[in-house]
Design a protein around this motif. Structure first.
Motif, PDB file in Angstrom:
ATOM      1  N   PHE A 177       0.836  -1.202   0.000  1.00 42.18           N
ATOM      2  CA  PHE A 177       0.000   0.000   0.000  1.00 42.18           C
ATOM      3  C   PHE A 177       0.873   1.255   0.000  1.00 42.18           C
ATOM      4  O   PHE A 177       1.993   1.256   0.490  1.00 42.18           O
ATOM      5  CB  PHE A 177      -0.863   0.057   1.278  1.00 42.18           C
TER       6      PHE A 177
ATOM      7  N   TYR B 148       0.069   5.085   1.505  1.00 40.46           N
ATOM      8  CA  TYR B 148      -0.848   5.950   2.227  1.00 40.46           C
ATOM      9  C   TYR B 148      -0.314   7.373   2.186  1.00 40.46           C
ATOM     10  O   TYR B 148       0.893   7.609   2.272  1.00 40.46           O
ATOM     11  CB  TYR B 148      -1.006   5.521   3.684  1.00 40.46           C
TER      12      TYR B 148
ATOM     13  N   GLN C  69      -0.522  11.054   4.153  1.00 44.68           N
ATOM     14  CA  GLN C  69      -0.907  11.690   5.416  1.00 44.68           C
ATOM     15  C   GLN C  69      -0.648  13.196   5.301  1.00 44.68           C
ATOM     16  O   GLN C  69       0.475  13.654   5.486  1.00 44.68           O
ATOM     17  CB  GLN C  69      -0.148  11.088   6.601  1.00 44.68           C
TER      18      GLN C  69
ATOM     19  N   ARG D 148      -3.275  14.921   9.290  1.00 40.43           N
ATOM     20  CA  ARG D 148      -2.830  13.639   9.856  1.00 40.43           C
ATOM     21  C   ARG D 148      -3.804  12.497   9.594  1.00 40.43           C
ATOM     22  O   ARG D 148      -3.634  11.421  10.141  1.00 40.43           O
ATOM     23  CB  ARG D 148      -2.501  13.780  11.341  1.00 40.43           C
ATOM     24  N   GLN D 149      -4.795  12.741   8.764  1.00 39.80           N
ATOM     25  CA  GLN D 149      -5.671  11.639   8.338  1.00 39.80           C
ATOM     26  C   GLN D 149      -4.854  10.686   7.477  1.00 39.80           C
ATOM     27  O   GLN D 149      -4.055  11.114   6.658  1.00 39.80           O
ATOM     28  CB  GLN D 149      -6.841  12.205   7.524  1.00 39.80           C
ATOM     29  N   MET D 150      -5.034   9.395   7.640  1.00 35.14           N
ATOM     30  CA  MET D 150      -4.360   8.392   6.813  1.00 35.14           C
ATOM     31  C   MET D 150      -5.265   8.055   5.646  1.00 35.14           C
ATOM     32  O   MET D 150      -6.351   7.503   5.819  1.00 35.14           O
ATOM     33  CB  MET D 150      -4.056   7.132   7.614  1.00 35.14           C
TER      34      MET D 150
ATOM     35  N   LEU E  99      -5.721   6.147   1.995  1.00 35.71           N
ATOM     36  CA  LEU E  99      -5.191   5.135   1.090  1.00 35.71           C
ATOM     37  C   LEU E  99      -5.075   5.711  -0.320  1.00 35.71           C
ATOM     38  O   LEU E  99      -6.047   6.216  -0.873  1.00 35.71           O
ATOM     39  CB  LEU E  99      -6.090   3.901   1.081  1.00 35.71           C
TER      40      LEU E  99
ATOM     41  N   ARG F  32      -3.296   0.412  -3.812  1.00 38.11           N
ATOM     42  CA  ARG F  32      -3.029  -0.912  -3.251  1.00 38.11           C
ATOM     43  C   ARG F  32      -2.614  -1.865  -4.377  1.00 38.11           C
ATOM     44  O   ARG F  32      -3.154  -1.798  -5.478  1.00 38.11           O
ATOM     45  CB  ARG F  32      -4.281  -1.449  -2.557  1.00 38.11           C
TER      46      ARG F  32
ATOM     47  N   PHE G  78       3.476   7.210   3.133  1.00 36.73           N
ATOM     48  CA  PHE G  78       3.964   6.000   3.783  1.00 36.73           C
ATOM     49  C   PHE G  78       3.722   4.800   2.882  1.00 36.73           C
ATOM     50  O   PHE G  78       2.602   4.596   2.395  1.00 36.73           O
ATOM     51  CB  PHE G  78       3.243   5.771   5.115  1.00 36.73           C
TER      52      PHE G  78
ATOM     53  N   LEU H 267      -0.649  -3.886   9.215  1.00 39.30           N
ATOM     54  CA  LEU H 267       0.273  -3.193   8.319  1.00 39.30           C
ATOM     55  C   LEU H 267       1.598  -2.886   9.006  1.00 39.30           C
ATOM     56  O   LEU H 267       1.627  -2.505  10.170  1.00 39.30           O
ATOM     57  CB  LEU H 267      -0.350  -1.892   7.828  1.00 39.30           C
TER      58      LEU H 267
ATOM     59  N   PHE I 175       4.670  -0.287   8.370  1.00 37.52           N
ATOM     60  CA  PHE I 175       4.901   0.943   7.619  1.00 37.52           C
ATOM     61  C   PHE I 175       6.387   1.241   7.485  1.00 37.52           C
ATOM     62  O   PHE I 175       7.197   0.874   8.334  1.00 37.52           O
ATOM     63  CB  PHE I 175       4.248   2.128   8.335  1.00 37.52           C
ATOM     64  N   GLY I 176       6.720   1.942   6.399  1.00 36.13           N
ATOM     65  CA  GLY I 176       8.031   2.547   6.291  1.00 36.13           C
ATOM     66  C   GLY I 176       8.064   3.840   7.089  1.00 36.13           C
ATOM     67  O   GLY I 176       7.054   4.249   7.673  1.00 36.13           O
ATOM     68  N   LYS I 177       9.231   4.494   7.101  1.00 33.09           N
ATOM     69  CA  LYS I 177       9.403   5.704   7.910  1.00 33.09           C
ATOM     70  C   LYS I 177       8.780   6.934   7.262  1.00 33.09           C
ATOM     71  O   LYS I 177       8.676   7.980   7.895  1.00 33.09           O
ATOM     72  CB  LYS I 177      10.881   5.959   8.175  1.00 33.09           C
TER      73      LYS I 177
END
Lengths: 113, 111
Positions: free
Chosen positions: A35, A37, A39, A43-45, A47, A50, A91, A101, A103-105
Motif C-alpha cells: 500500500f 498511504y 498523510q 494527519r488523516q491516513m 489510502l 493498493r 507512507f 500493516l 509501515f516505512g518511515k
C-alpha cells in the motif's frame, strides 16, 4: 521481523511535474498486499493505492501509479501532474500477517508552485 | 458513506492518569486495528481484534489493554500514562481480506 524501507526522507517536485517515491521491503511470503498511504497535515491516513503481490499488472489510480518489482521487492509510487494538494507525508506499507500493516518511515513530499 | 469513527479527537491527560479511546468501525467490518503514531514517526501496530477476539498483538505496553464489544466497537484503555504515550492513536477497520479504512485518530497529549 518484516521491514519496509523508504530511502527518501524528503522529496520535492514542481507543480505539474512527475515524481517517484521509492520503497523496498523484506518478506518471505509469496502472496501479500502493498500500500501507499498519504498523510496530509490534518494527519488523516488516506489510502492512495493498493497492489496485490500475485498480480503482475501495476496498480493505477488516476494520477497515481506504482512500479511493482516482486523479485526485487520494490514498490515505487509515481505521481504524475503533481498538484499542490499532493503535498503530504507518504507512507509505504506492507500487510505483515494477520492483515496488520507494517509501515516505512515515510517520505515528506513538497510540491513547489 | 460511513467511516471509522474515533472519539475523542483530542485528549489531554496528566502523568499517571488513565485514558480510554473509543473506535466505531465501519458497519459490517469484523476486524479492528489500533495503531500508535508518535511525533514524526510512522504508525506502529498495537493490537487487533477479529469478531471480538484478539487476533494479533504488537508493541503494546502492559499498561494498555483493549477489547472489542458485542456491537463491534473497540476501546483502548491506557493506564499510568507517561509522557512518551503522547501520540496520535489510529483505529482502522476492515472486512476480512479487504483493505483497511482508518479513522481520523485521537491525539493524546500527556502533560
Amino acid at each position: 521481523a518484516q521491514t519496509v524501507t523508504q530511502s527518501q526522507p524528503e522529496m520535492s517536485v514542481q507543480e505539474a511535474e512527475t515524481v517517484t517515491l521509492s520503497c523496498t521491503y523484506d518478506t518471505s511470503e509469496s502472496d501479500y498486499y502493498l500500500f501507499w498511504y498519504k498523510q496530509p497535515p490534518s494527519r488523516q491516513m488516506i489510502l492512495v493505492i493498493r497492489q496485490e503481490a500475485y498480480k503482475q499488472q501495476n496498480a493505477t489510480e488516476n494520477r497515481f501509479s506504482v512500479n511493482f518489482q516482486k523479485a526485487a521487492k520494490s514498490f515505487s509510487l509515481k505521481i504524475s501532474d503533481s498538484q499542490l494538494g499532493d503535498a503530504a507525508m507518504y507512507f509505504c506499507a506492507k500487510e505483515g500477517g494477520s492483515e496488520k500493516l507494517v509501515f516505512g518511515k515515510g517520505t515528506k513530499l513538497t510540491v513547489n508552485p | 458513506a460511513a467511516g471509522v469513527i474515533q472519539s475523542p479527537r483530542h485528549l489531554i491527560k496528566e502523568k499517571r492518569e488513565t485514558a480510554t479511546l473509543k473506535c466505531y468501525p465501519i458497519p459490517r467490518h469484523d476486524t479492528v486495528y489500533w495503531y500508535q503514531q508518535g511525533p514524526g514517526q510512522d504508525p506502529q501496530f498495537l493490537i487487533s481484534f477479529y469478531e471480538k477476539m484478539q487476533s494479533d498483538k504488537g508493541s503494546i505496553p502492559d499498561r494498555f489493554s483493549a477489547q472489542q464489544f458485542s456491537d463491534y466497537h473497540s476501546e483502548l484503555n491506557m493506564s499510568s500514562l507517561e509522557l512518551g504515550d503522547s501520540a496520535l492513536y489510529f483505529c482502522a477497520s476492515s472486512s476480512r481480506g479487504e483493505k483497511l479504512f482508518f479513522g481520523s485518530g485521537t491525539q493524546l497529549s500527556v502533560l
